[in-house]
Design an enzyme around this catalytic site. Structure first.
Site, short mmCIF file in Angstrom:
data_model
loop_
_atom_site.label_atom_id
_atom_site.label_comp_id
_atom_site.label_asym_id
_atom_site.label_seq_id
_atom_site.Cartn_x
_atom_site.Cartn_y
_atom_site.Cartn_z
N HIS A 84 10.04 54.32 24.90
CA HIS A 84 9.79 52.98 25.43
C HIS A 84 8.28 52.83 25.66
CE1 HIS A 84 9.96 49.33 27.56
NE2 HIS A 84 9.78 49.83 28.77
N CYS A 92 14.65 47.38 30.25
CA CYS A 92 13.86 47.91 29.13
C CYS A 92 14.65 48.91 28.29
CB CYS A 92 12.58 48.54 29.64
SG CYS A 92 11.52 47.36 30.49
N ASN A 112 4.41 46.18 27.12
CA ASN A 112 5.82 46.52 27.34
C ASN A 112 6.67 45.30 27.00
OD1 ASN A 112 8.35 47.01 28.41
ND2 ASN A 112 7.60 47.86 30.34
N1 COA Z 1 -6.45 45.22 37.52
C1 COA Z 1 -7.26 45.82 38.42
N2 COA Z 1 -6.79 46.49 39.47
C2 COA Z 1 -5.46 46.55 39.63
C3 COA Z 1 -4.57 45.94 38.76
C4 COA Z 1 -5.12 45.24 37.67
N3 COA Z 1 -4.35 44.63 36.75
N4 COA Z 1 -3.30 46.19 39.16
C5 COA Z 1 -3.41 46.92 40.28
N5 COA Z 1 -4.70 47.15 40.56
C6 COA Z 1 -5.29 47.89 41.67
C7 COA Z 1 -4.31 48.11 42.80
O1 COA Z 1 -4.29 46.98 43.65
C8 COA Z 1 -4.90 49.32 43.47
O2 COA Z 1 -5.95 48.88 44.29
P1 COA Z 1 -6.14 49.50 45.76
O3 COA Z 1 -6.35 50.98 45.55
O4 COA Z 1 -7.33 48.79 46.26
O5 COA Z 1 -4.88 49.18 46.50
C9 COA Z 1 -5.56 50.09 42.32
O6 COA Z 1 -5.64 49.19 41.23
C10 COA Z 1 -4.81 51.33 41.90
O7 COA Z 1 -3.48 51.04 41.76
P2 COA Z 1 -2.44 52.17 41.37
O8 COA Z 1 -1.07 51.63 41.61
O9 COA Z 1 -2.82 53.43 42.03
O10 COA Z 1 -2.73 52.34 39.82
P3 COA Z 1 -1.99 53.27 38.83
O11 COA Z 1 -2.94 54.20 38.21
O12 COA Z 1 -0.76 53.86 39.42
O13 COA Z 1 -1.49 52.25 37.72
C11 COA Z 1 0.38 50.94 37.03
C12 COA Z 1 -0.70 51.14 38.08
C13 COA Z 1 1.17 49.69 37.38
C14 COA Z 1 -0.29 50.73 35.68
C15 COA Z 1 1.28 52.18 37.00
O14 COA Z 1 1.75 52.45 38.28
C16 COA Z 1 2.46 52.00 36.09
O15 COA Z 1 2.31 51.91 34.88
N6 COA Z 1 3.68 52.05 36.63
C17 COA Z 1 4.87 51.88 35.82
C18 COA Z 1 5.07 50.44 35.51
C19 COA Z 1 6.09 50.21 34.43
O16 COA Z 1 6.10 50.87 33.43
N7 COA Z 1 6.97 49.23 34.64
C20 COA Z 1 7.96 48.84 33.71
C21 COA Z 1 9.03 49.85 33.58
S1 COA Z 1 10.17 49.46 32.32
#
Ligand code: COA
Length: 353
Positions: A280, A141, A310
């Site tokens: 980003h 990215c 993204n």
């Molecule tokens: N819809 C519904 N629930 C979802 C889901 C979706 N699309 N994706 C994950 N969940 C669930 C998980 O399974 C988890 O359930 P559980 O508690 O029963 O295990 C719950 O939602 C919470 O997950 P969590 O990881 O705590 O959520 P979060 O607030 O951290 O958000 C991301 C998750 C992925 C959005 C966040 O971690 C993120 O943005 N990370 C960076 C990713 C990124 O930018 N990547 C590219 C980098 S260039």
């Protein structure tokens, strides 16, 4: 190694990054700036409601956790160069050049049309940039920021009169559309910039950083030399992007602010000197947290994550393109690009417009 493998030591590595003042990019070299911009996005809009029909998710979850409402996706059979070439042609035209006057093409991409040759070679042929030397930069990215830094050095040193710098990705082709933890986050797109020597301003400073010990947190395990494509690797879905979301989130919040401060320091500037911050566009919460660390008001930030998700290497350059088109950047403004991604990598650039 899977995303759940042992934690990396990237915290300490980032802290150890030297923050000493460096000579600015201009130094004894030529000043180089952006002289033309272009972008190309797929026609097809995919809303959160459509994803609700594909995986167990909801519009409310996606919006509250990421800020994304919809994204653009290519049609089956399309590839990165199909978006990158129109973006490149627009940037070349905006620079007042002919394609055969372009001397160098550097593309930041993780999804080239083929593993070999590079996307830049394919784009060169499509746009008719017959005189250009071509190579890709794989910095995920942060691909556009890395490509810009590499090309800027080659033009600033006088080895090339200009360069076409592209950020383009179609991550939809490496996403597991049954994995709700990744498929809601990404979209496809391409942006391009032509850079050339300028009389004033331009790229004032760049900063690139990497912590390879965090590679396990965001990777496509198969399809490279470690796990070549096989029936088994496909059955195991190892050609899809695997992500440890919470580790990447923490890394991103920390590094976005730190990279901005280091690059501004290299340019002899402070956060309050920034007129427009172009981060980003991975997640609105990452951006908000980074802005708080920098004490920058959100009004100084360009946002399009809501519309596109993204777009990997395309994110910062498409945002820069849109900001310039919308009149958000005036002559003399200080613009900062900051990106992060798989590697783990991060990069930042300060531009005086
Ligand atoms: N819809 C519904 N629930 C979802 C889901 C979706 N699309 N994706 C994950 N969940 C669930 C998980 O399974 C988890 O359930 P559980 O508690 O029963 O295990 C719950 O939602 C919470 O997950 P969590 O990881 O705590 O959520 P979060 O607030 O951290 O958000 C991301 C998750 C992925 C959005 C966040 O971690 C993120 O943005 N990370 C960076 C990713 C990124 O930018 N990547 C590219 C980098 S260039």
């Amino acid at each position: 190694m899977t995303p759940t493998a042992k934690r990396s030591s990237h915290r300490t590595i980032i802290k150890a990054t030297p923050t000493v003042r460096r000579p600015s990019c201009t130094g004894s070299l030529r000043q180089v700036g952006i002289v033309g911009l272009g972008a190309c996005l797929p026609q097809r809009v995919v809303t959160n409601a459509e994803l609700e029909r594909m995986v167990k998710t909801s519009d409310a979850w996606i919006r509250s956790r990421t800020g994304i409402r919809e994204r653009r996706l290519i049609e089956p059979g399309q590839a990165t160069s199909d978006l990158a070439a129109p973006a490149a042609l627009e940037a070349i035209k905006a620079a007042g050049l002919r394609p055969d006057e372009i001397e160098l093409i550097v593309t930041g991409t993780t999804t080239p049309d083929t593993l070999c040759p590079s996307a830049s070679c394919v784009i060169q042929d499509k746009v008719g940039a017959k005189r250009a030397g071509c190579f890709d930069v794989n910095a995920a990215c942060a691909g556009f920021v890395y490509a810009l830094s590499a090309a800027q050095g080659l033009v600033a040193s006088g080895q090339y009169q200009n360069a076409l710098v592209i950020g383009a990705d179609v991550l939809s082709t490496i996403i597991d559309w049954t994995d709700r933890s990744t498929c809601v986050l990404f979209g496809d797109g391409a942006g391009a910039a032509v850079i050339a020597p300028v009389g004033r301003g331009g790229i004032l400073a760049s900063y690139l950083g990497t912590d390879g010990s965090g590679a396990c947190h965001l990777q496509v395990p198969a399809g490279g030399s470690r796990i070549p494509a096989s029936k088994h690797s496909v059955e195991q879905k190892q050609h899809f992007l695997k992500m440890n979301g919470s580790e990447v989130f923490k890394f991103a919040v920390r590094v976005m602010g730190e990279a901005a401060i280091v690059v501004l320091d290299r340019a002899g500037l402070k956060p309050e000197d920034v007129d427009l911050f172009i981060p980003h566009q991975a997640n609105i919460r990452i951006i908000q947290a980074a802005m708080e660390r920098l004490h920058l008001p959100i009004e100084k930030v360009y946002l399009n994550v809501e519309k596109y998700g993204n777009m990997s290497a395309a994110s910062t350059i498409v945002a820069l393109y849109e900001a310039a088109k919308a009149g958000r950047i005036k002559r003399g403004d200080i613009v900062v690009l900051v990106a992060f991604g798989a590697g783990l990598v991060w990069g930042a650039t300060v531009i005086e417009w």
